[in-house]
Design an enzyme around this catalytic site. Sequence first.
Site, PDB file in Angstrom:
ATOM      1  N   HIS A   1       0.869  -1.180   0.000  1.00  0.00           N
ATOM      2  CA  HIS A   1       0.000   0.000   0.000  1.00  0.00           C
ATOM      3  C   HIS A   1       0.903   1.225   0.000  1.00  0.00           C
ATOM      4  O   HIS A   1       1.718   1.402   0.903  1.00  0.00           O
ATOM      5  CB  HIS A   1      -0.873  -0.035   1.258  1.00  0.00           C
ATOM      6  CG  HIS A   1      -1.836   1.099   1.361  1.00  0.00           C
ATOM      7  ND1 HIS A   1      -3.142   0.982   0.975  1.00  0.00           N
ATOM      8  CD2 HIS A   1      -1.683   2.363   1.808  1.00  0.00           C
ATOM      9  CE1 HIS A   1      -3.765   2.136   1.181  1.00  0.00           C
ATOM     10  NE2 HIS A   1      -2.897   2.988   1.695  1.00  0.00           N
TER      11      HIS A   1
ATOM     12  N   ASP B   1     -11.077  -4.260  -3.234  1.00  0.00           N
ATOM     13  CA  ASP B   1     -10.754  -3.569  -1.982  1.00  0.00           C
ATOM     14  C   ASP B   1     -11.924  -3.670  -0.998  1.00  0.00           C
ATOM     15  O   ASP B   1     -12.209  -2.741  -0.247  1.00  0.00           O
ATOM     16  CB  ASP B   1     -10.372  -2.107  -2.230  1.00  0.00           C
ATOM     17  CG  ASP B   1      -9.407  -1.585  -1.163  1.00  0.00           C
ATOM     18  OD1 ASP B   1      -8.976  -2.389  -0.311  1.00  0.00           O
ATOM     19  OD2 ASP B   1      -9.094  -0.387  -1.184  1.00  0.00           O
TER      20      ASP B   1
END
Lengths: 434, 317
Positions: A189, A315
């Site tokens: 990330h 996600d």
Amino acid sequence: MMLSDRRPILLANARIIDPSRDLDIVGDVLIADGVVREAKRGIGAAGVPEGTDAIDCRGKLVAPGLVDMRAFIGEPGAASRETLASASQAAAAGGVTTIICQPSTSPPIDDPATVDFVLRRARDNAIVHVHPMAAITKGLGGAEMTEIGLLKAAGAVAFTDGEKSITNAQVMRRALTYARDFDALIVHHTEDPDLIGDGVMNDGEFASRLGLLGVPTAAETVMLERDLRLVALTGGRYQAASVTCAESLDVVRRAKDGDLDVSAAASINHLTLNENDIGPYRTFLKLAPPLRAENDRKALVEAVASGLIDVIMSDHNPQDVETKRLPFAEAAAGAIGLETMLVAGLRLVHSGELNLMALLRALSTRPAQLLGLPGGTLRPGAPADLIVVDMEVPWVVDPNELKSKCKNTPYDEARMQGRVARTIVAGRTVYEFV
Amino acid sequence: MTTGQKSSFVLSRRHLLGIEGLSRDEISGLLDLAEEFVELNRQIEKKRVSLRGRTQINLFFEVSTRTQSSFELAGKRLGADVMNMSASSSSMRKGETLMDTAVTLNAMHPDLIVVRHHASGAVELLARKVDCSVVNAGDGAHEHPTQALLDALTIRRNKGRLDGLTVAICGDILHSRVARSNIILLNTMGARVRVVAPSTLLPTGIERMGVEVARDMRAGLAEADIVMMLRLQRERMNGSYVPSSSEYFQYWGLDEKKLAYARPDALVMHPGPMNRGVEIDSIVADGAQSVIREQVEMGVAVRMAVLEALSRNLPNA
């Protein structure tokens, strides 16, 4: 009608798209013993074993089942938000045949015993395939690397610290170096927490008008640039977990041109929504990283079309009402997505922004390849993980009908065109729209 | 003083700071001389007088048991007056710089100073400030020449040669002075050297030092005549360089299964002190192929040879 997994199935007269072979034909798919036997023109009723269930798929699409590389499931530790069972129901309804669950659970998936726990629970409770990613650092603490070798041997398909970025470059360097010895994929990330600061949405005019603090795109590009320098240094395998802006695409392109082993993923939300959709402080559209501007969204879609972005993921991040029914700045980030990822992607196809082959490649073939999983293809011998899609049927998303335990969908009451008619996992129908 | 020496080898240099720069003949000469001391050390009467009247200072900035005691015994058996100074009990703890310590000791007219220091290059720096011979007993991750010599002696006595052997050096190559000295020595003597480690424990460009690089034990130990294990420091096995001692043992620890990848007559070596169950299994460490205890014995002989060969080059020799 739930079909038995013992009898062969013929999906007849379908439009077959198999991105692993650039195949787009009208034909038949024969499934037996949990694998794809054939997918080609003219198998017909004559060419199938006795006792085959023939299903007429005229006018419908048959494609490999989706492989979702980024979904949060609350096991262990947050079963009130989502269980492996509920997530797999949502996945099946959305055409997702393989879920890659995230390690940011409680406790985190950072040791082989927890990987084993998740796999056992999934085996007993989930109706689609589930593979965990394991943490890169112990306790997702960003300091000490996990047992990457033993975790991979236990069944972790990749390594990520979830929605956390590893700020210590030396830790990231060593993890990339060490993971390379095990050919392990590091999924990171890329958001610099210091640049995020107290920001809650995309930095810009719209945030300023709403009186909300912004997160600049530089929060992403700074971390991404750093990571790709470290990939160049170490030769590791790397994926940017969630790119959201046009500038990041330039960074990824440079790395790919430089022959680094790099891939990029984008969430379906960032491909189909922008910051304006937040409207009057709609917290279901509060995401991390945040929704960006329309030109960023367009650039992302183009990047999926060109293959610069390899993977589209959901996600999926279920949040309780209590964590969402708050002032925007205080609400939790995240949206559910397993069930709506494909149909949201079809919006891009219907609007002419993306062709179906590119969409399905990013949803199935590429993630399977990057993870070394056998799905994402309709080649003979491949696992019979596939979907039948009615491309045209119109419907409206009703959160109450979604199978997730949490209802925080950004497509609340959105009009959709096309939906999954049938989902088959290992030759068995696990979902059928009636 | 009953036997006369067969070897009259002289190390024609003032210091032994590393294996780097030693010729094949110099290494062989030291090993030949050490062979004589192996015999001497096994006798009841072990005393020689070749260093009588000479002063040897063991200056250890880093704690050491075996190397320091080995050098102490070596000096004493050759008749030298040996003084030990270690970091914990001296002015070095009081903030004196390395240079000041060197100058101070030099004023006491020692003939030999044996130095261990945690910083690479520190021994050479000290050697420039003193008038006597300096022996490097280990500087940082740079060199540990007497360890490489004792390893070579152990191998030569068991295999009859060094030339043409395949030696796998396994473990924390990055931080290891033992690895560096061994790589140089073994290459000089014509052995084939392989290093085996996770990438996080391999120094950048190590392949340019004349070694093959393997990242897993199966490939690394294939056809090996010698399996040389290195110690993994505890602070490096908790997620900084490797995730855990159990994962390290699983993939890079020497157990019977991995040893079977090597030649059936392969020797198992370790410079000590060992982390049993981390880099080496007890069954292997204490097994028939292990020469780890012999390495310790060779250590005294090799250090006697080094002190003797250097002292023959001293003034008044």
